[in-house]
Design a protein around this motif. Structure first.
Motif, mmCIF file in Angstrom:
data_model
loop_
_atom_site.group_PDB
_atom_site.id
_atom_site.type_symbol
_atom_site.label_atom_id
_atom_site.label_comp_id
_atom_site.label_asym_id
_atom_site.label_seq_id
_atom_site.Cartn_x
_atom_site.Cartn_y
_atom_site.Cartn_z
ATOM 1 N N MET A 1 0.809 -1.223 0.000
ATOM 2 C CA MET A 1 0.000 0.000 0.000
ATOM 3 C C MET A 1 0.843 1.274 0.000
ATOM 4 S SD MET A 1 -2.892 -1.474 -0.134
ATOM 5 C CE MET A 1 -4.326 -0.571 0.407
ATOM 6 N N GLN A 2 2.144 1.134 -0.186
ATOM 7 C CA GLN A 2 3.048 2.281 -0.204
ATOM 8 C C GLN A 2 2.725 3.209 -1.376
ATOM 9 O OE1 GLN A 2 6.301 2.596 1.784
ATOM 10 N NE2 GLN A 2 5.032 1.375 3.123
ATOM 11 N N GLY A 3 2.988 4.498 -1.194
ATOM 12 C CA GLY A 3 2.857 5.468 -2.273
ATOM 13 C C GLY A 3 1.435 5.895 -2.590
ATOM 14 N N ARG A 4 0.501 5.615 -1.701
ATOM 15 C CA ARG A 4 -0.907 5.955 -1.937
ATOM 16 C C ARG A 4 -1.399 7.079 -1.039
ATOM 17 N NH1 ARG A 4 -4.422 0.751 -1.858
ATOM 18 N NH2 ARG A 4 -5.905 2.314 -2.523
ATOM 19 N N GLY A 5 -0.501 7.684 -0.286
ATOM 20 C CA GLY A 5 -0.886 8.788 0.578
ATOM 21 C C GLY A 5 -1.398 8.359 1.938
ATOM 22 N N LEU A 6 -1.301 7.070 2.264
ATOM 23 C CA LEU A 6 -1.820 6.590 3.543
ATOM 24 C C LEU A 6 -1.000 7.111 4.713
ATOM 25 C CD1 LEU A 6 -2.760 2.905 2.652
ATOM 26 C CD2 LEU A 6 -4.169 4.964 2.542
ATOM 27 N N GLY A 7 0.312 7.177 4.558
ATOM 28 C CA GLY A 7 1.158 7.716 5.623
ATOM 29 C C GLY A 7 0.815 9.166 5.910
ATOM 30 N N LYS A 8 0.660 9.935 4.864
ATOM 31 C CA LYS A 8 0.305 11.338 5.039
ATOM 32 C C LYS A 8 -1.080 11.462 5.685
ATOM 33 C CE LYS A 8 0.759 15.721 2.749
ATOM 34 N NZ LYS A 8 1.200 16.427 1.572
ATOM 35 N N GLN A 9 -2.014 10.606 5.295
ATOM 36 C CA GLN A 9 -3.356 10.605 5.892
ATOM 37 C C GLN A 9 -3.278 10.340 7.393
ATOM 38 O OE1 GLN A 9 -6.160 7.982 3.891
ATOM 39 N NE2 GLN A 9 -7.357 7.752 5.757
ATOM 40 N N LEU A 10 -2.433 9.393 7.794
ATOM 41 C CA LEU A 10 -2.304 9.069 9.211
ATOM 42 C C LEU A 10 -1.621 10.189 9.998
ATOM 43 C CD1 LEU A 10 -1.470 5.296 8.857
ATOM 44 C CD2 LEU A 10 -3.456 6.250 10.042
ATOM 45 N N VAL A 11 -0.580 10.777 9.423
ATOM 46 C CA VAL A 11 0.084 11.901 10.095
ATOM 47 C C VAL A 11 -0.899 13.058 10.234
ATOM 48 C CG1 VAL A 11 1.929 13.633 9.897
ATOM 49 C CG2 VAL A 11 2.422 11.213 9.452
ATOM 50 N N LEU A 12 -1.704 13.305 9.206
ATOM 51 C CA LEU A 12 -2.708 14.363 9.281
ATOM 52 C C LEU A 12 -3.741 14.061 10.372
ATOM 53 C CD1 LEU A 12 -3.846 17.017 8.244
ATOM 54 C CD2 LEU A 12 -5.074 15.718 6.504
ATOM 55 N N ALA A 13 -4.138 12.804 10.512
ATOM 56 C CA ALA A 13 -5.081 12.439 11.588
ATOM 57 C C ALA A 13 -4.481 12.766 12.952
ATOM 58 C CB ALA A 13 -5.446 10.955 11.504
ATOM 59 N N CYS A 14 -3.189 12.511 13.117
ATOM 60 C CA CYS A 14 -2.514 12.860 14.375
ATOM 61 C C CYS A 14 -2.480 14.372 14.564
ATOM 62 C CB CYS A 14 -1.107 12.288 14.392
ATOM 63 S SG CYS A 14 -1.050 10.487 14.539
ATOM 64 N N GLU A 15 -2.215 15.093 13.480
ATOM 65 C CA GLU A 15 -2.174 16.548 13.557
ATOM 66 C C GLU A 15 -3.546 17.121 13.913
ATOM 67 O OE1 GLU A 15 -1.373 20.331 10.632
ATOM 68 O OE2 GLU A 15 -0.206 18.503 10.272
ATOM 69 N N VAL A 16 -4.597 16.602 13.319
ATOM 70 C CA VAL A 16 -5.958 17.058 13.634
ATOM 71 C C VAL A 16 -6.257 16.814 15.111
ATOM 72 C CG1 VAL A 16 -8.411 16.550 13.222
ATOM 73 C CG2 VAL A 16 -6.850 16.864 11.286
ATOM 74 N N GLU A 17 -5.898 15.639 15.602
ATOM 75 C CA GLU A 17 -6.110 15.329 17.017
ATOM 76 C C GLU A 17 -5.309 16.282 17.900
ATOM 77 O OE1 GLU A 17 -5.775 11.574 20.137
ATOM 78 O OE2 GLU A 17 -5.082 11.287 18.075
ATOM 79 N N ALA A 18 -4.055 16.555 17.530
ATOM 80 C CA ALA A 18 -3.207 17.465 18.313
ATOM 81 C C ALA A 18 -3.813 18.866 18.354
ATOM 82 C CB ALA A 18 -1.799 17.507 17.725
ATOM 83 N N ARG A 19 -4.279 19.344 17.231
ATOM 84 C CA ARG A 19 -4.892 20.678 17.182
ATOM 85 C C ARG A 19 -6.169 20.724 18.030
ATOM 86 N NH1 ARG A 19 -2.709 24.107 13.374
ATOM 87 N NH2 ARG A 19 -1.389 23.134 11.789
ATOM 88 N N ALA A 20 -6.934 19.629 18.026
ATOM 89 C CA ALA A 20 -8.196 19.586 18.779
ATOM 90 C C ALA A 20 -7.980 19.723 20.284
ATOM 91 C CB ALA A 20 -8.942 18.291 18.468
ATOM 92 N N ILE A 21 -6.799 19.343 20.756
ATOM 93 C CA ILE A 21 -6.517 19.460 22.193
ATOM 94 C C ILE A 21 -5.514 20.584 22.484
ATOM 95 C CG2 ILE A 21 -7.166 17.089 22.725
ATOM 96 C CD1 ILE A 21 -4.169 16.377 22.758
ATOM 97 N N ASP A 22 -5.301 21.439 21.480
ATOM 98 C CA ASP A 22 -4.468 22.641 21.615
ATOM 99 C C ASP A 22 -2.983 22.361 21.822
ATOM 100 O OD1 ASP A 22 -6.728 24.261 21.281
ATOM 101 O OD2 ASP A 22 -7.117 24.296 23.441
ATOM 102 N N LEU A 23 -2.481 21.277 21.263
ATOM 103 C CA LEU A 23 -1.036 21.044 21.305
ATOM 104 C C LEU A 23 -0.371 21.985 20.304
ATOM 105 C CD1 LEU A 23 -0.599 17.192 21.535
ATOM 106 C CD2 LEU A 23 0.581 18.878 22.925
ATOM 107 N N PRO A 24 0.654 22.717 20.712
ATOM 108 C CA PRO A 24 1.270 23.676 19.793
ATOM 109 C C PRO A 24 2.331 23.103 18.854
ATOM 110 C CG PRO A 24 2.179 23.949 21.981
ATOM 111 C CD PRO A 24 1.102 22.899 22.089
#
Length: 176
Positions: free
Chosen positions: A101-124
């Motif tokens: 499944m490499q090269g399909r943007g899944l890694g970026k999708q997962l990192v973005l999910a972590c970033e969204v979660e971090a922003r939701a709890i105000d992590l800078p």
């Protein structure tokens, strides 16, 4: 069921066109997470995580699963965790994508999910230890000197078998 294998590491031989679904990890996912991370750790691409550590940190992880498709089984195809270390910093850790499944943007999708979660709890800010500098740069991270990291990071690092000979790259992303 068909599996890809390297010694004792076995991950499902998923079809690259399988339908995908995302969700947070559950305790019942520990073995699959352990195997996918272990697959890459056995190739020197990341650090192995014990089942015990995965159980302790299971709420950190976002997962992507492939459904059974075209005669191939479904299974875990992506994992990434957001581990809070301090009120001002969290680590993006344990990022692993199934080799089919490499090269399909899944890694970026997962990192973005972590970033969204971090922003939701105000992590800078976020950081990551990696061997994949270019990937993290594409996700908006910049390389930093290891010595500039929060002291809490080093307390975690002291438990690592490679602490004395660490060759991972430190990456940082401000969310402010």
């Amino acid at each position: 069921m068909t599996f890809l294998s390297l010694d004792s590491i076995a991950i499902p031989d998923v079809h690259p066109d399988a339908p995908l679904r995302s969700r947070k990890a559950r305790l019942s996912d520990i073995d699959a997470i352990h195997e996918l991370i272990g697959y890459w750790a056995s190739r020197g691409q990341m650090l192995v995580r014990s089942r015990a550590l995965l159980a302790e940190t299971i709420r950190d992880f976002h997962l992507i699963f492939a459904e059974a498709h075209a005669g191939k089984p479904g299974g875990l195809v992506g994992v990434c965790g957001l581990h809070i270390l301090a009120p001002d910093l969290a680590e993006v850790r344990g990022l692993a994508i199934h080799p089919n499944m490499q090269g399909r943007g899944l890694g970026k999708q997962l990192v973005l999910a972590c970033e969204v979660e971090a922003r939701a709890i105000d992590l800078p800010a976020l950081f990551a230890w990696t061997y994949q500098q270019t990937f993290f740069e594409r996700c908006g991270f910049v390389r930093i000197e290891k010595t500039s990291l929060h002291p809490k990071v080093w307390s975690e690092c002291q438990r690592c078998a490679f602490f004395e000979n660490c060759n991972e790259i430190a990456m940082f992303k401000s969310l402010a």
